[in-house]
Design an enzyme around this catalytic site. Structure first.
Site, mmCIF file in Angstrom:
data_model
loop_
_atom_site.group_PDB
_atom_site.id
_atom_site.type_symbol
_atom_site.label_atom_id
_atom_site.label_comp_id
_atom_site.label_asym_id
_atom_site.label_seq_id
_atom_site.Cartn_x
_atom_site.Cartn_y
_atom_site.Cartn_z
ATOM 1 N N ASP A 95 1.131 1.213 -4.292
ATOM 2 C CA ASP A 95 0.376 2.067 -5.208
ATOM 3 C C ASP A 95 0.875 3.502 -5.046
ATOM 4 O O ASP A 95 0.763 4.085 -3.966
ATOM 5 C CB ASP A 95 -1.119 1.972 -4.880
ATOM 6 C CG ASP A 95 -1.997 2.588 -5.951
ATOM 7 O OD1 ASP A 95 -1.475 2.951 -7.015
ATOM 8 O OD2 ASP A 95 -3.222 2.699 -5.721
ATOM 9 N N ASP A 142 2.284 2.623 -12.178
ATOM 10 C CA ASP A 142 2.268 3.174 -10.815
ATOM 11 C C ASP A 142 1.844 2.205 -9.726
ATOM 12 O O ASP A 142 1.639 2.618 -8.587
ATOM 13 C CB ASP A 142 1.367 4.416 -10.771
ATOM 14 C CG ASP A 142 -0.082 4.106 -11.118
ATOM 15 O OD1 ASP A 142 -0.339 3.057 -11.740
ATOM 16 O OD2 ASP A 142 -0.953 4.916 -10.767
ATOM 17 N N GLU A 143 1.728 0.933 -10.025
ATOM 18 C CA GLU A 143 1.390 -0.019 -8.956
ATOM 19 C C GLU A 143 1.927 -1.404 -9.271
ATOM 20 O O GLU A 143 2.117 -1.768 -10.427
ATOM 21 C CB GLU A 143 -0.121 -0.073 -8.714
ATOM 22 C CG GLU A 143 -0.946 -0.520 -9.890
ATOM 23 C CD GLU A 143 -2.430 -0.648 -9.551
ATOM 24 O OE1 GLU A 143 -2.759 -1.148 -8.456
ATOM 25 O OE2 GLU A 143 -3.250 -0.271 -10.407
#
Length: 367
Positions: free
Chosen positions: A14, A108-109
């Site tokens: 993350d 983003d993860e």
């Protein structure tokens, strides 16, 4: 209950305050300052906040007006999805150096299954550390990671040592970790559900584990079974590198509330064009068109229509959205409109699931 379950080595990576961190990286003068991505103007909503801004209580989905009250020194920056996408692809390329089993959740993860990996490392923890270091060296951003036997625990763990840290929950520690976990930390337990659990004396994983399946089904519906199993370390969802898109949408929040349907149609034209472009870019079509309406009092309404054929053309999308707009009278002036397409043709292209085999793996795993 873990003895007869397949044990995997899962990493959840993350990125730390991704949108805000990208802005600070691209504009060094913003480093160390409280910034909010989006949220500018009297009607804006914060998309993301830097850690410096979070200390003041600024967070995503908060109105820009409230954010500036909490943090008068807050600096607003515009969103730049092209830049976020570019960086996300660079990060994903690093992931693929270690495993092909990468399941992105967003820009983003992502989940990585490194049970078997390209560098032959027996330690998922060392792989996570190496990935985080490479992201910092090659991209210039920090990331946090959670490492454990399944996706649920890895995701919970990735939040423990943020920013720029990682946490490993070894197989032998899973049950104790879950029992000690605050119920608000359980992925899938939102604010409303947490309040409901508090009222029933459920504050930790241990309290949740004390409830039988019948009790959880009765009080929490379909989610009850999910809670029953995850608190016992059972979450068999595999890392799926080819996640199938379920819908595609675009929406706009307006600077001033709209009360005229003529003005709304003008905005819907623009939104329909954006949706059509995205459908074409992703090479998908859909049957179900949904109109999203958020009123000035923040109440939300959706109206849907399913067509007998797949579409991606702007003309058909706008005509259907227009029908939905006129389907019923509006309750109030409107602050947001959105159009989404679901029931996509990707549903007919689903990859056949591999036959699942029961695997018994000893708990002595080098994490």
């Amino acid at each position: 209950m873990l003895d007869n379950l397949p044990i995997r080595k899962i990493i959840h990576v993350d990125m730390d305050a991704f949108y805000a961190s990208v802005a600070q990286m691209d504009h060094p003068e913003l480093k160390g300052k409280p910034i909010a991505v989006g949220g500018g103007g009297t009607r804006g909503v914060v998309s993301a906040a830097s850690y410096e801004a979070r200390k003041f209580g600024v967070k995503s989905a908060m109105s820009g007006r409230l954010a500036i009250k909490l943090c008068p020194e807050l600096i607003f920056v515009k969103t730049d999805f092209e830049r976020y996408t570019e960086i996300s692809k660079r990060i994903r390329k690093i992931f693929l150096d270690y495993t092909d089993l990468v399941e992105p959740l967003s820009l983003d993860e992502a989940y990585l299954d490194v049970t078997e990996n390209k560098i032959g490392s027996p330690s998922a923890s060392l792989i996570a550390k190496q990935i985080r270091q490479r992201i910092f060296n090659e991209v210039g951003l920090t990331a946090s990671a959670g490492i454990s036997i399944n996706k649920f625990i890895a995701k919970v763990a990735s939040d423990y040592n943020k920013p720029n840290g990682q946490k490993t929950v070894n197989p032998e520690d899973v049950l104790q970790f879950l029992e000690d976990l605050d119920i608000r930390k359980f992925y899938g337990v939102g604010k409303v559900t947490a309040e409901k659990m508090y009222q029933k004396g459920i504050f930790t994983g241990k309290d949740l584990k004390a409830k039988n399946l019948e009790y959880l089904d009765t009080h929490f519906g379909k989610s009850g079974r999910y809670y029953y199993y995850v608190v016992r370390g059972i979450h068999n969802s595999e890392v799926k590198p080819n996640r199938i898109r379920k819908s595609l949408a675009a929406e706009r929040t307006f600077n001033e509330n709209l009360s005229s349907e003529i003005f709304m149609l003008e905005k819907l034209e623009q939104i329909a064009e954006e949706v059509s472009k995205r459908l074409t870019k992703n090479k998908v079509t859909g049957k179900t068109i949904t109109l999203k309406i958020k009123y000035s009092d923040f109440t939300l309404q959706t109206r849907s229509k399913t067509l007998p054929y797949y579409v991606s053309e702007k003309a058909i999308i706008i005509e259907t959205a227009k029908d939905l707009l006129y389907q019923d009278t509006l309750n109030n002036s409107v602050r947001l409109l959105g159009i989404s397409l679901s029931n996509l043709n990707t549903d007919s292209k689903k990859i056949q699931k591999e036959e699942k085999q029961a695997v018994s793996v000893q708990l002595k795993f080098e994490f």
